[in-house]
Design a protein around this motif. Sequence first.
Motif, PDB file in Angstrom:
ATOM      1  N   THR A  84      14.042 -12.035  -6.963  1.00 57.35           N
ATOM      2  CA  THR A  84      14.901 -11.496  -5.901  1.00 57.35           C
ATOM      3  C   THR A  84      14.043 -11.058  -4.719  1.00 57.35           C
ATOM      4  O   THR A  84      13.086 -10.288  -4.888  1.00 57.35           O
ATOM      5  CB  THR A  84      15.703 -10.284  -6.401  1.00 57.35           C
ATOM      6  N   ALA A  85      14.368 -11.546  -3.540  1.00 56.51           N
ATOM      7  CA  ALA A  85      13.657 -11.140  -2.333  1.00 56.51           C
ATOM      8  C   ALA A  85      13.986  -9.686  -2.010  1.00 56.51           C
ATOM      9  O   ALA A  85      15.144  -9.266  -2.094  1.00 56.51           O
ATOM     10  CB  ALA A  85      14.045 -12.034  -1.167  1.00 56.51           C
ATOM     11  N   THR A  86      12.952  -8.919  -1.638  1.00 58.90           N
ATOM     12  CA  THR A  86      13.157  -7.517  -1.250  1.00 58.90           C
ATOM     13  C   THR A  86      12.412  -7.246   0.062  1.00 58.90           C
ATOM     14  O   THR A  86      11.684  -6.263   0.181  1.00 58.90           O
ATOM     15  CB  THR A  86      12.654  -6.561  -2.351  1.00 58.90           C
ATOM     16  N   LEU A  87      12.634  -8.133   1.029  1.00 62.15           N
ATOM     17  CA  LEU A  87      11.973  -7.971   2.321  1.00 62.15           C
ATOM     18  C   LEU A  87      12.493  -6.749   3.064  1.00 62.15           C
ATOM     19  O   LEU A  87      11.857  -6.293   4.023  1.00 62.15           O
ATOM     20  CB  LEU A  87      12.173  -9.221   3.189  1.00 62.15           C
ATOM     21  N   ALA A 108      16.032 -11.460   7.549  1.00 63.77           N
ATOM     22  CA  ALA A 108      14.848 -12.073   6.940  1.00 63.77           C
ATOM     23  C   ALA A 108      15.000 -12.143   5.426  1.00 63.77           C
ATOM     24  O   ALA A 108      14.633 -13.137   4.794  1.00 63.77           O
ATOM     25  CB  ALA A 108      13.600 -11.272   7.311  1.00 63.77           C
ATOM     26  N   ASN A 109      15.568 -11.088   4.837  1.00 61.12           N
ATOM     27  CA  ASN A 109      15.729 -11.063   3.388  1.00 61.12           C
ATOM     28  C   ASN A 109      16.707 -12.131   2.915  1.00 61.12           C
ATOM     29  O   ASN A 109      16.480 -12.803   1.900  1.00 61.12           O
ATOM     30  CB  ASN A 109      16.198  -9.685   2.931  1.00 61.12           C
ATOM     31  N   ALA A 110      17.781 -12.314   3.667  1.00 61.51           N
ATOM     32  CA  ALA A 110      18.753 -13.345   3.302  1.00 61.51           C
ATOM     33  C   ALA A 110      18.116 -14.730   3.341  1.00 61.51           C
ATOM     34  O   ALA A 110      18.322 -15.551   2.442  1.00 61.51           O
ATOM     35  CB  ALA A 110      19.952 -13.287   4.248  1.00 61.51           C
ATOM     36  N   ALA A 111      17.311 -14.970   4.378  1.00 62.03           N
ATOM     37  CA  ALA A 111      16.640 -16.266   4.488  1.00 62.03           C
ATOM     38  C   ALA A 111      15.585 -16.425   3.398  1.00 62.03           C
ATOM     39  O   ALA A 111      15.403 -17.513   2.840  1.00 62.03           O
ATOM     40  CB  ALA A 111      16.001 -16.403   5.870  1.00 62.03           C
ATOM     41  N   GLY A 112      14.916 -15.328   3.070  1.00 60.68           N
ATOM     42  CA  GLY A 112      13.914 -15.388   2.006  1.00 60.68           C
ATOM     43  C   GLY A 112      14.537 -15.680   0.660  1.00 60.68           C
ATOM     44  O   GLY A 112      14.004 -16.475  -0.125  1.00 60.68           O
ATOM     45  N   GLN A 113      15.669 -15.050   0.366  1.00 55.69           N
ATOM     46  CA  GLN A 113      16.356 -15.313  -0.901  1.00 55.69           C
ATOM     47  C   GLN A 113      16.834 -16.754  -0.964  1.00 55.69           C
ATOM     48  O   GLN A 113      16.768 -17.403  -2.023  1.00 55.69           O
ATOM     49  CB  GLN A 113      17.536 -14.357  -1.072  1.00 55.69           C
ATOM     50  N   SER A 114      17.295 -17.275   0.160  1.00 52.02           N
ATOM     51  CA  SER A 114      17.728 -18.678   0.207  1.00 52.02           C
ATOM     52  C   SER A 114      16.569 -19.609  -0.126  1.00 52.02           C
ATOM     53  O   SER A 114      16.737 -20.603  -0.843  1.00 52.02           O
ATOM     54  CB  SER A 114      18.293 -18.996   1.590  1.00 52.02           C
ATOM     55  N   SER A 139       0.825  -1.216   0.000  1.00 50.36           N
ATOM     56  CA  SER A 139       0.000   0.000   0.000  1.00 50.36           C
ATOM     57  C   SER A 139       0.854   1.259   0.000  1.00 50.36           C
ATOM     58  O   SER A 139       0.402   2.321  -0.420  1.00 50.36           O
ATOM     59  CB  SER A 139      -0.932   0.002   1.215  1.00 50.36           C
ATOM     60  N   ARG A 140       2.091   1.133   0.448  1.00 46.70           N
ATOM     61  CA  ARG A 140       3.021   2.271   0.513  1.00 46.70           C
ATOM     62  C   ARG A 140       3.967   2.306  -0.691  1.00 46.70           C
ATOM     63  O   ARG A 140       4.934   3.071  -0.716  1.00 46.70           O
ATOM     64  CB  ARG A 140       3.833   2.200   1.801  1.00 46.70           C
ATOM     65  N   GLY A 141       3.703   1.472  -1.689  1.00 48.12           N
ATOM     66  CA  GLY A 141       4.495   1.500  -2.911  1.00 48.12           C
ATOM     67  C   GLY A 141       5.646   0.524  -2.957  1.00 48.12           C
ATOM     68  O   GLY A 141       6.466   0.571  -3.884  1.00 48.12           O
ATOM     69  N   GLY A 142       5.722  -0.393  -1.972  1.00 49.79           N
ATOM     70  CA  GLY A 142       6.819  -1.355  -1.942  1.00 49.79           C
ATOM     71  C   GLY A 142       6.384  -2.753  -2.321  1.00 49.79           C
ATOM     72  O   GLY A 142       5.196  -3.048  -2.439  1.00 49.79           O
ATOM     73  N   VAL A 143       7.360  -3.638  -2.500  1.00 49.67           N
ATOM     74  CA  VAL A 143       7.099  -5.045  -2.797  1.00 49.67           C
ATOM     75  C   VAL A 143       8.086  -5.888  -2.000  1.00 49.67           C
ATOM     76  O   VAL A 143       9.121  -5.394  -1.553  1.00 49.67           O
ATOM     77  CB  VAL A 143       7.250  -5.371  -4.300  1.00 49.67           C
ATOM     78  N   ILE A 144       7.758  -7.160  -1.814  1.00 45.43           N
ATOM     79  CA  ILE A 144       8.659  -8.043  -1.072  1.00 45.43           C
ATOM     80  C   ILE A 144       9.417  -8.995  -2.003  1.00 45.43           C
ATOM     81  O   ILE A 144      10.185  -9.824  -1.536  1.00 45.43           O
ATOM     82  CB  ILE A 144       7.907  -8.851   0.000  1.00 45.43           C
ATOM     83  N   GLU A 145       9.211  -8.822  -3.315  1.00 48.56           N
ATOM     84  CA  GLU A 145       9.913  -9.662  -4.283  1.00 48.56           C
ATOM     85  C   GLU A 145       9.895  -8.967  -5.631  1.00 48.56           C
ATOM     86  O   GLU A 145       8.893  -8.341  -6.005  1.00 48.56           O
ATOM     87  CB  GLU A 145       9.222 -11.031  -4.383  1.00 48.56           C
ATOM     88  N   LYS A 146      11.001  -9.088  -6.363  1.00 51.66           N
ATOM     89  CA  LYS A 146      11.071  -8.527  -7.709  1.00 51.66           C
ATOM     90  C   LYS A 146      11.464  -9.620  -8.703  1.00 51.66           C
ATOM     91  O   LYS A 146      12.131 -10.595  -8.342  1.00 51.66           O
ATOM     92  CB  LYS A 146      12.073  -7.372  -7.765  1.00 51.66           C
ATOM     93  N   PHE A 147      11.055  -9.427  -9.957  1.00 47.77           N
ATOM     94  CA  PHE A 147      11.360 -10.384 -11.015  1.00 47.77           C
ATOM     95  C   PHE A 147      11.850  -9.606 -12.228  1.00 47.77           C
ATOM     96  O   PHE A 147      11.176  -8.687 -12.703  1.00 47.77           O
ATOM     97  CB  PHE A 147      10.108 -11.186 -11.367  1.00 47.77           C
ATOM     98  N   ASP A 148      13.036  -9.937 -12.712  1.00 48.03           N
ATOM     99  CA  ASP A 148      13.621  -9.202 -13.839  1.00 48.03           C
ATOM    100  C   ASP A 148      13.426  -9.912 -15.173  1.00 48.03           C
ATOM    101  O   ASP A 148      14.033  -9.534 -16.185  1.00 48.03           O
ATOM    102  CB  ASP A 148      15.102  -8.945 -13.601  1.00 48.03           C
ATOM    103  N   GLY A 149      12.569 -10.924 -15.180  1.00 48.60           N
ATOM    104  CA  GLY A 149      12.334 -11.684 -16.404  1.00 48.60           C
ATOM    105  C   GLY A 149      13.013 -13.032 -16.389  1.00 48.60           C
ATOM    106  O   GLY A 149      12.621 -13.955 -17.110  1.00 48.60           O
TER     107      GLY A 149
END
Length: 468
Positions: free
Chosen positions: A238-241, A456-462, A224-234
């Motif tokens: 990538t986790a963005t926690l 948390a982000n490191a664990a999410g990316q793993s 709601s604030r314009g952020g995301v918890i994951e991105k995809f470049d095609g």
Amino acid sequence: MKSPRRYTVLAATAVAAALALTACSSNGKGSGDATSSAPAGDQKVTITVAGLLPTADDAAKKQLADRVASFQAKYPNITVKPEDYNWLASTFTAQLAGGTLPNVFEIPLTDGKTLIENHQLADIDKYVKALPYGDQFNEKLIANGTGDDGHIYAVPAKSIYAVALHYNRNLFKDAGLDPDKPPTTWDEVRADAKQIHDKTGKAGYATMALDNSGGWQLAAGANSRGGVIEKFDGTKYTATLDDPAVKEHLQWLHDLKWEDKSLLDRTDLGWGEINTEFAAGNLAMYTSGSDVYNALVQANGVTKDWGYGLTAIPTSNGGGALTGGTMAAVTKDSTDAQKDAAVKWIDWWYLAKLQDKDQAIADAKGLAEQNPPQAVGTPVLPIFSKENYQQSQEWIKDYINVPLDDMKGYTDVMFTQNLVPEASASVQDLYAQLFPVVQAVISDKNADIDKLLKDANAAGQSAIDSAK
């Protein structure tokens, strides 16, 4: 997600455009007489199906029993056995692996692709496409249940929602606030929450923090604030926690708790627990799927004159409302006869009422005439098209019993608000990393938000990498 929540909260993937509502429009065919291309014929078959929440009241159980009886009258060779069903991230995987799920079960919208790729769902393509409306699903929604082979393995079934702000109109009045003018920014939510707490002694706001529900709602706040918890470049997820918007929402929760004292002092609220606290009048505002009113009526005894209000989640910086929903799927070990029967049941229980006037009225009438009445007309986003949704609402207008006038903050924007799909890769793992962060921030005034999110982000990316 299935709102990691309860009975069938959901999740949505590329639903953003989905709910831009570009789905195919209805051709007007009824679905009550739908037959599949591989009928069970004279073969007797028994299927188990996902039923209601374990906490459902007698009225809801009777309505389900009546629908089962009418289904079996139409299909006398099919025996349907409903089972209590409550989707939980913590138990679903074990149930799936252990073969203890009913033949027809419910999953979060975003889990469809992963389960299909893992070959864990039955191919029901020919049965679904034989339905009169088999080609009319919102294309962005049905994509979540379609495999790379083009076959359908799950269908959107109910509760296609956007996360919204639920509020107690009576507490607003008691605090000297106008319930017809709910907050539209997070700063206003904070100010109203403090005023409610100061004037009434009740919590002005509460957040889910238990299991994946807590991560789900933190993600909704960040979206709601314009952020995301994951991105995809095609090519890569990538986790963005540690997105700045995630931190911003955590800091906001921290300030409600430690500066304003307006946050409900509990770290063990999941989807069901927060509903219970809200229904008991112990909190004024919280976020959850826009369809939650159904569960509040069914499981928590909320009535039309209770004082319920619904409005859009505040948004800023290009943010939007996180979307989700529930899909119906069939167990992989089901026989062909069970698959055929299962799709007939999915049509009967979930979808026919959206396509066929008689079915729509029968379902609405059955719900409205229960004692106590069940909710009819709760706003949800359309499984087929906006036009189809509006037509079905017109069919059942005589039975609508939800306080639509007190939901205008949501219904006025439900077709125009920006919608944000849930993360696509390892979404439940990402939520699982976020909820302990929420718990830490609202239980420890000196919690190090930056470090918590970095870890948390490191664990999410793993988790994302290991799922490849």
